[in-house]
Design a protein around this motif. Structure first.
Motif, PDB file in Angstrom:
ATOM      1  N   CYS A 125      87.366  45.003 187.493  1.00 33.79           N
ATOM      2  CA  CYS A 125      87.060  45.365 188.716  1.00 33.79           C
ATOM      3  C   CYS A 125      85.560  44.882 189.069  1.00 33.79           C
ATOM      4  CB  CYS A 125      87.344  46.922 189.063  1.00 33.79           C
ATOM      5  SG  CYS A 125      86.671  47.340 190.910  1.00 33.79           S
ATOM      6  N   GLN A 126      85.245  44.343 190.110  1.00 36.16           N
ATOM      7  CA  GLN A 126      83.905  43.918 190.518  1.00 36.16           C
ATOM      8  C   GLN A 126      82.824  45.200 190.924  1.00 36.16           C
ATOM      9  OE1 GLN A 126      84.326  41.055 193.803  1.00 36.16           O
ATOM     10  NE2 GLN A 126      84.889  39.488 192.198  1.00 36.16           N
ATOM     11  N   ASN A 127      83.600  46.285 190.994  1.00 37.33           N
ATOM     12  CA  ASN A 127      82.831  47.515 191.800  1.00 37.33           C
ATOM     13  C   ASN A 127      82.579  48.261 190.588  1.00 37.33           C
ATOM     14  OD1 ASN A 127      81.735  49.373 193.533  1.00 37.33           O
ATOM     15  ND2 ASN A 127      83.376  50.898 193.322  1.00 37.33           N
ATOM     16  N   CYS A 128      83.729  49.057 189.817  1.00 34.66           N
ATOM     17  CA  CYS A 128      83.506  49.982 188.793  1.00 34.66           C
ATOM     18  C   CYS A 128      83.656  49.200 187.353  1.00 34.66           C
ATOM     19  CB  CYS A 128      84.582  50.954 188.836  1.00 34.66           C
ATOM     20  SG  CYS A 128      86.155  50.442 188.742  1.00 34.66           S
ATOM     21  N   GLU A 129      83.652  47.968 187.222  1.00 38.55           N
ATOM     22  CA  GLU A 129      83.980  47.202 185.978  1.00 38.55           C
ATOM     23  C   GLU A 129      84.961  47.770 185.191  1.00 38.55           C
ATOM     24  OE1 GLU A 129      79.867  46.928 184.513  1.00 38.55           O
ATOM     25  OE2 GLU A 129      79.240  45.594 186.136  1.00 38.55           O
ATOM     26  N   GLN A 130      86.091  48.471 185.641  1.00 39.64           N
ATOM     27  CA  GLN A 130      87.222  48.907 184.822  1.00 39.64           C
ATOM     28  C   GLN A 130      88.189  47.828 184.712  1.00 39.64           C
ATOM     29  OE1 GLN A 130      87.185  51.650 182.832  1.00 39.64           O
ATOM     30  NE2 GLN A 130      85.128  52.037 183.308  1.00 39.64           N
ATOM     31  N   PRO A 131      88.897  47.834 183.765  1.00 36.27           N
ATOM     32  CA  PRO A 131      90.198  46.874 183.625  1.00 36.27           C
ATOM     33  C   PRO A 131      91.145  47.234 184.061  1.00 36.27           C
ATOM     34  CG  PRO A 131      89.822  47.862 181.577  1.00 36.27           C
ATOM     35  CD  PRO A 131      88.708  48.225 182.251  1.00 36.27           C
ATOM     36  N   TYR A 132      92.284  46.205 184.751  1.00 35.05           N
ATOM     37  CA  TYR A 132      93.400  46.722 185.401  1.00 35.05           C
ATOM     38  C   TYR A 132      94.206  45.494 185.299  1.00 35.05           C
ATOM     39  CZ  TYR A 132      91.562  43.974 189.430  1.00 35.05           C
ATOM     40  OH  TYR A 132      90.917  43.071 190.152  1.00 35.05           O
ATOM     41  N   ASP A 133      95.517  45.556 185.599  1.00 35.84           N
ATOM     42  CA  ASP A 133      96.583  44.641 185.558  1.00 35.84           C
ATOM     43  C   ASP A 133      96.379  43.909 186.841  1.00 35.84           C
ATOM     44  OD1 ASP A 133      97.214  45.866 183.383  1.00 35.84           O
ATOM     45  OD2 ASP A 133      98.984  46.982 184.152  1.00 35.84           O
ATOM     46  N   GLU A 134      96.531  42.487 186.565  1.00 38.59           N
ATOM     47  CA  GLU A 134      96.309  41.552 187.366  1.00 38.59           C
ATOM     48  C   GLU A 134      97.712  41.660 188.377  1.00 38.59           C
ATOM     49  OE1 GLU A 134      96.236  37.742 186.023  1.00 38.59           O
ATOM     50  OE2 GLU A 134      94.257  37.352 185.549  1.00 38.59           O
ATOM     51  N   GLY A 135      97.331  41.462 189.842  1.00 38.88           N
ATOM     52  CA  GLY A 135      98.528  41.621 190.730  1.00 38.88           C
ATOM     53  C   GLY A 135      98.217  42.857 191.535  1.00 38.88           C
ATOM     54  N   PHE A 136      97.467  43.872 191.041  1.00 36.18           N
ATOM     55  CA  PHE A 136      96.924  44.971 191.981  1.00 36.18           C
ATOM     56  C   PHE A 136      96.225  44.463 193.112  1.00 36.18           C
ATOM     57  CE2 PHE A 136      97.402  48.659 188.723  1.00 36.18           C
ATOM     58  CZ  PHE A 136      98.653  48.100 188.458  1.00 36.18           C
ATOM     59  N   GLN A 137      96.471  45.093 194.349  1.00 33.93           N
ATOM     60  CA  GLN A 137      95.736  44.694 195.483  1.00 33.93           C
ATOM     61  C   GLN A 137      94.482  45.607 195.531  1.00 33.93           C
ATOM     62  OE1 GLN A 137      98.275  44.923 199.091  1.00 33.93           O
ATOM     63  NE2 GLN A 137      99.277  43.160 198.397  1.00 33.93           N
ATOM     64  N   PHE A 138      94.588  46.860 194.939  1.00 37.03           N
ATOM     65  CA  PHE A 138      93.454  47.699 195.039  1.00 37.03           C
ATOM     66  C   PHE A 138      93.201  48.127 193.435  1.00 37.03           C
ATOM     67  CE2 PHE A 138      95.116  48.017 199.190  1.00 37.03           C
ATOM     68  CZ  PHE A 138      94.196  47.823 199.889  1.00 37.03           C
ATOM     69  N   CYS A 139      92.054  48.271 192.944  1.00 35.96           N
ATOM     70  CA  CYS A 139      91.516  48.997 191.973  1.00 35.96           C
ATOM     71  C   CYS A 139      92.208  50.388 191.602  1.00 35.96           C
ATOM     72  CB  CYS A 139      90.035  48.675 191.658  1.00 35.96           C
ATOM     73  SG  CYS A 139      89.467  49.472 190.278  1.00 35.96           S
ATOM     74  N   PRO A 140      92.859  50.492 190.711  1.00 30.88           N
ATOM     75  CA  PRO A 140      93.425  52.153 190.335  1.00 30.88           C
ATOM     76  C   PRO A 140      92.443  52.832 190.095  1.00 30.88           C
ATOM     77  CG  PRO A 140      93.977  50.432 188.465  1.00 30.88           C
ATOM     78  CD  PRO A 140      93.395  49.444 189.523  1.00 30.88           C
TER      79      PRO A 140
END
Length: 356
Positions: free
Chosen positions: A8-23
């Protein structure tokens, strides 16, 4: 099987690709900065101008009391928050109202400039006349007659001239609305007197307190500049801030008359939505009259309709019968319009005079 990860460019936490919003933080994952995104984010962040506003605006205008009742029930994400609704429409109202304020100040400044010019002309005329006691015409004429000089007046003419000369030029001040001696004050100003001397000439005592001295200070400033336009502008500028105090007072009046109908916060929600409605209505009135002036009776009819709206909203929100709702609506409106508003605007006027 491992999935592809993105950061995530905002919180710099990893997430699975394909998400429209950072979890983790909720920011949109693919949010390219365009002009549209920039202004949408600005408006939505500060005014929450999104679908909820459109969902809230129509019920606000045609279903009195509905939004407040739904918000109290717990539907607080479906519709726009009452405070956000109030803030948004208040900004629009004061933006439109500012055009009338500007024209009003320009007119006041012109009138005050004429007052200053008239005062200067009267002062110049007064200074051009030297006050003096009566002149004895016989003492002036007799030496010339003894020397054989003919001044062209017979005995009757000399008597008339003598009677005119006995009229004393009045030394009283020019009649004005000021209670202090303007002639003395003008003379002191012309001599370059200090402000303390001018305050004393206006009637200030040495043992007067800070507030009294402030009144004299602003009074002298007003006398020199006739700054009614500045006072008017300061008064108008303070109204938005005053509304944040008037609205809770209105909610308090509702609490007094509907003390068993919920907490104070419930009445505050009702007040936010009702004041939002008022701002919308008066924004329409001012906006329409700005371009297409309509008859005054229509303006008054629309203004009166806001009381009908209040009555219907109270019936819906508090669940009381027509008669009790009408009585209580009338009393709340009466107390607010004839006591709270005049007192508040009077206080604003004093503050505007003290700090313009």
């Amino acid at each position: 099987m491992d999935t592809n990860q993105a950061t995530c460019q905002n919180c710099e936490q990893p997430y699975d690709e394909g998400f429209q919003f950072c979890p983790h933080c909720g920011q949109k994952t693919n949010d390219e900065l365009t002009i549209g995104v920039l202004f949408y984010n600005t408006i939505s962040n500060y005014f929450s101008f999104d679908a909820r506003f459109l969902k809230s605006f129509i019920p606000l205008m045609i279903r009195p009391g509905y939004l407040a009742k739904e918000f109290i029930k717990g539907k607080r994400l479906l519709y726009l928050h009452p405070a956000q609704m109030y803030l948004f429409v208040a900004v629009i109202f004061f933006f439109i109202f500012n055009f009338y304020v500007r024209e009003g100040r320009e007119e006041l400044d012109k009138n005050m400039q004429r007052v200053l010019e008239n005062r200067s002309e009267k002062l110049a005329q007064r200074d051009s006349v030297i006050p003096q006691d009566s002149i004895n015409v016989n003492e002036f004429v007799k030496p010339h007659q003894e020397n054989g000089v003919n001044i062209g007046l017979d005995e009757e003419g000399l008597k008339a001239l003598d009677s005119i000369s006995n009229i004393k030029i009045p030394k009283d001040d020019i009649e004005t609305s000021f209670s202090f001696n303007e002639q003395k004050l003008d003379s002191l100003i012309a001599q370059g007197a200090t402000d303390e001397e001018l305050y004393k000439a206006m009637g200030m005592d040495e043992d007067d307190g800070f507030l009294t001295r402030k009144f004299y200070e602003q009074g002298l400033k007003f006398y020199r500049t006739m700054g009614l336009g500045q006072i008017y502008q300061t008064f108008i500028d303070s109204i938005p801030l005053a509304m944040f105090f008037l609205l809770p007072i209105f909610a308090f009046l509702l609490k007094l008359f509907f003390f068993n109908k919920g907490r104070y916060s419930h009445h505050l929600v009702f007040s936010f939505y009702y004041f939002s409605f008022l701002f919308v209505v008066f924004s329409i009135i001012f906006g329409v009259n700005r371009f297409w002036p309509i008859p005054d009776w229509i303006d008054w009819l629309v203004a009166f309709s806001t009381f009908i709206y209040l009555l219907l909203a109270i019936i819906k929100f508090y669940g009381q019968n027509w008669f009790l709702s009408f009585i209580k609506s009338g009393l709340v409106s009466f107390l607010f319009l004839l006591f709270v508003l005049p007192l508040s605007f009077g206080i604003l006027g004093v503050i505007a005079f003290l700090f313009y």
